[in-house]
Design a protein around this motif. Sequence first.
Motif, mmCIF file in Angstrom:
data_model
loop_
_atom_site.group_PDB
_atom_site.id
_atom_site.type_symbol
_atom_site.label_atom_id
_atom_site.label_comp_id
_atom_site.label_asym_id
_atom_site.label_seq_id
_atom_site.Cartn_x
_atom_site.Cartn_y
_atom_site.Cartn_z
ATOM 1 N N PHE A 419 0.840 -1.193 0.000
ATOM 2 C CA PHE A 419 0.000 0.000 0.000
ATOM 3 C C PHE A 419 0.880 1.250 0.000
ATOM 4 C CE2 PHE A 419 -2.306 -3.399 2.095
ATOM 5 C CZ PHE A 419 -3.491 -3.418 1.368
ATOM 6 N N ALA A 420 0.311 2.363 -0.489
ATOM 7 C CA ALA A 420 1.057 3.627 -0.577
ATOM 8 C C ALA A 420 0.180 4.782 -0.133
ATOM 9 C CB ALA A 420 1.548 3.858 -2.011
ATOM 10 N N LEU A 421 0.844 5.796 0.355
ATOM 11 C CA LEU A 421 0.165 7.025 0.759
ATOM 12 C C LEU A 421 0.894 8.204 0.119
ATOM 13 C CD1 LEU A 421 -1.958 8.477 2.570
ATOM 14 C CD2 LEU A 421 -0.191 8.578 4.359
ATOM 15 N N SER A 422 0.146 9.030 -0.607
ATOM 16 C CA SER A 422 0.715 10.260 -1.165
ATOM 17 C C SER A 422 0.059 11.455 -0.485
ATOM 18 C CB SER A 422 0.509 10.327 -2.678
ATOM 19 O OG SER A 422 -0.871 10.366 -2.998
ATOM 20 N N LEU A 423 0.855 12.504 -0.278
ATOM 21 C CA LEU A 423 0.379 13.694 0.430
ATOM 22 C C LEU A 423 0.728 14.926 -0.404
ATOM 23 C CD1 LEU A 423 2.070 11.693 2.627
ATOM 24 C CD2 LEU A 423 0.766 13.119 4.220
ATOM 25 N N THR A 424 -0.210 15.860 -0.492
ATOM 26 C CA THR A 424 0.007 17.140 -1.171
ATOM 27 C C THR A 424 -0.525 18.246 -0.270
ATOM 28 O OG1 THR A 424 -0.293 16.086 -3.333
ATOM 29 C CG2 THR A 424 -0.402 18.498 -3.242
ATOM 30 N N ASP A 425 0.355 19.174 0.133
ATOM 31 C CA ASP A 425 -0.101 20.212 1.056
ATOM 32 C C ASP A 425 -0.648 21.421 0.302
ATOM 33 O OD1 ASP A 425 2.010 21.893 0.290
ATOM 34 O OD2 ASP A 425 3.268 21.351 1.992
ATOM 35 N N ALA A 426 -1.134 22.391 1.055
ATOM 36 C CA ALA A 426 -1.781 23.573 0.470
ATOM 37 C C ALA A 426 -0.825 24.416 -0.351
ATOM 38 C CB ALA A 426 -2.403 24.418 1.585
ATOM 39 N N ASP A 427 0.477 24.239 -0.155
ATOM 40 C CA ASP A 427 1.479 24.979 -0.934
ATOM 41 C C ASP A 427 1.930 24.218 -2.165
ATOM 42 O OD1 ASP A 427 1.794 27.268 0.898
ATOM 43 O OD2 ASP A 427 2.547 25.744 2.282
ATOM 44 N N GLY A 428 1.335 23.041 -2.410
ATOM 45 C CA GLY A 428 1.679 22.260 -3.577
ATOM 46 C C GLY A 428 2.864 21.332 -3.395
ATOM 47 N N VAL A 429 3.392 21.233 -2.178
ATOM 48 C CA VAL A 429 4.519 20.338 -1.907
ATOM 49 C C VAL A 429 3.984 18.915 -1.778
ATOM 50 C CG1 VAL A 429 6.427 19.798 -0.344
ATOM 51 C CG2 VAL A 429 5.773 22.180 -0.751
ATOM 52 N N GLN A 430 4.694 17.958 -2.374
ATOM 53 C CA GLN A 430 4.226 16.582 -2.403
ATOM 54 C C GLN A 430 5.247 15.638 -1.765
ATOM 55 O OE1 GLN A 430 3.539 16.030 -6.637
ATOM 56 N NE2 GLN A 430 1.358 16.499 -6.392
ATOM 57 N N ALA A 431 4.731 14.532 -1.233
ATOM 58 C CA ALA A 431 5.574 13.463 -0.694
ATOM 59 C C ALA A 431 4.789 12.168 -0.762
ATOM 60 C CB ALA A 431 5.998 13.761 0.734
ATOM 61 N N GLY A 432 5.493 11.050 -0.800
ATOM 62 C CA GLY A 432 4.819 9.760 -0.842
ATOM 63 C C GLY A 432 5.645 8.686 -0.168
ATOM 64 N N VAL A 433 4.964 7.701 0.421
ATOM 65 C CA VAL A 433 5.626 6.566 1.068
ATOM 66 C C VAL A 433 4.826 5.303 0.754
ATOM 67 C CG1 VAL A 433 6.659 7.884 2.963
ATOM 68 C CG2 VAL A 433 4.343 6.972 3.210
ATOM 69 N N SER A 434 5.496 4.162 0.863
ATOM 70 C CA SER A 434 4.800 2.887 0.637
ATOM 71 C C SER A 434 5.357 1.834 1.585
ATOM 72 C CB SER A 434 4.961 2.431 -0.815
ATOM 73 O OG SER A 434 6.322 2.222 -1.135
ATOM 74 N N LEU A 435 4.528 0.824 1.868
ATOM 75 C CA LEU A 435 4.934 -0.288 2.725
ATOM 76 C C LEU A 435 4.473 -1.595 2.083
ATOM 77 C CD1 LEU A 435 4.069 1.020 6.328
ATOM 78 C CD2 LEU A 435 6.344 0.703 5.356
ATOM 79 N N ALA A 436 5.288 -2.607 2.199
ATOM 80 C CA ALA A 436 4.921 -3.927 1.681
ATOM 81 C C ALA A 436 3.957 -4.618 2.647
ATOM 82 C CB ALA A 436 6.175 -4.771 1.487
ATOM 83 N N PHE A 437 2.919 -5.216 2.082
ATOM 84 C CA PHE A 437 1.958 -5.955 2.916
ATOM 85 C C PHE A 437 1.115 -6.829 1.984
ATOM 86 C CE2 PHE A 437 -1.745 -6.704 5.571
ATOM 87 C CZ PHE A 437 -1.163 -6.898 6.829
#
Length: 613
Positions: A419-437
């Motif tokens: 599964f993965a989670l992506s994040l985008t803040d109000a300033d347009g900065v993005q980040a993402g992480v994932s974990l095996a499961f």
Amino acid sequence: MKEGKKIELLAPARNLECGIEAIKHGADAVYIGPERFGARQAAGNSIEDIAALCDFAHRYWAKVYVTVNTILRDDELQDAGKLIWQLYEAGADALLVQDMALLQMNLPPIALHASTQCDVRTVEKVRFLASCGFTRVVLARELSLKEIADIHEACPQVELECFVHGALCVSYSGQCYASQHCFGRSANRGECAQFCRLKFDLTDAAGHTLIRGKHLLSLRDMNRMPYLEEMMDAGVCSMKIEGRLKDVCYVKNIVAAYRQAIDKVIGHRPEYLPASAGNVCLTFEPSSEKSFNRGFTDYFLHGRSGDMYSFDTPKSIGESMGTVSEVGRGWIRCSGVPFHNGDGLCYFDRSGELRGFRVNRVEGGCVYLYLENGQMPSIRVGDRVWRNQDAVFESVLSKESAVRRIDVDMEFTDTEKGFALSLTDADGVQAGVSLAFAHETARTSQDANIRLQLSKLGNTEFRASDIRVNMSGNWFVPSSLLSDLRRQGCNALTAARAEARIRPVRNAASGQTDCPQRQLTYLGNVFNEQARSFYMNHGVTSVDYAFERQQPASVPIMYCRHCLRYALGACLKRQSQSDNAAGLAEPLYLQSSDGRRFELRFDCARCQMLVLG
């Protein structure tokens, strides 16, 4: 990211706690003093605390400016240089400076702001400072909207910072030598003894006492909250609150009040933007009158007016509570807003002295007083009452009173291996992480729990504004995995924001503009040989040393736009007042309680009052 002019709310920080609370309550930047060389000796802070403040502020893209704005002795320059490198390494975004010797030294590439102590009032002075590498100038408090607009039109590339709230110096900043003259304590070295808040008699050349025992140099506090939009339109980009000696409750309230006022303007003027990130949620309704104030004035923003003075007291009067309608044994009845147990109230007695008392309890519309030694205050029916301490309001402010959060959109998806989670803040900065499961089909829908667990952002600087779940199947997703993804995702976004933050840098000196003055008197505040060399290299042919070094005799020790002749109704430039001037036997003198006498001179061409030592 939206385009527009960023408007900065700049708050004072007496210490780390005040700085953090200023950011939490909506400041876009704070200014703080180090342990040495700041213009408020009683508000010094360690490098470690300044670094901690930078770390907190930068999460919201807020800035930290450090005041190294005293004039320096020759033997202090090396230590000042070492300190500046330490501040840069600690993360400071800019320095506020007064002593031009610093520009002769090997400084880090940190942005420089010309302190209000530089006495910046003219286009020529702004051009000169910009050519020396200053990104920003702090304009003199006395300038009008038109004068500010004229400077901005002539120097649009220079950031203009102006005070909007707080205590006022009666002399032009950097041009006051009264404390040094009378007490050996230099205001230009952070040791102001507040000479301007003392009592004086006003006498004339014939020895007549015109006014007795009043605080004739004491001004009200500045409050320009109603005029912020006009200031923005005039070119001001940084709205500065005074108060590096004020406590944390003052900072919380005043910062929150101005945050709301600035946001109100930004709400209907899309060309203006906040200068940092995040939204503030308060537990109280801010009110500038509830914090320390001597009454308010906009102070020359729209020209000279008669509401600038605080002659009766230099102390805080707070908010008006109406007038006394009835006085009983140990109690009063008063019109106005409700009182609370523990409130601090004040009034002026028959001799014009400010008196205070505390509320013991409130019952049936009667305000029962806490009587010291059983003595009832000399308050009378018809007296006006102010509240200078609201017990309930202060109690709220003494607790956690604001939360500041940056809105974040989240998207949860499945991947080939987990599964993965992506994040985008109000300033347009993005980040993402994932974990095996391993993917296992769940017996019930997982969507609600996924949204619930991802929304638990706790003590981070983030707030989930939208959470989307996009999975190819109804896979089982344990809460522990969601917690790990949320934590790692927030850490990744914090790191991405740190990477995206733009740190200000010092402008390169162009050397194209000489100092507008060819001769510098003691008013140039040149205290060391490096500063003298700087000015000589910029076209100055004659440089006198600072007042603190040479103690010149029979010179003005204060330069004030505040004018006692105007206050007396005897201004020579106003037709309605000029007839009253004929009755004054000049020169006029201020006489302090210790018998010292100070001659007043009136420079009507420049609309100034000079106080001579």
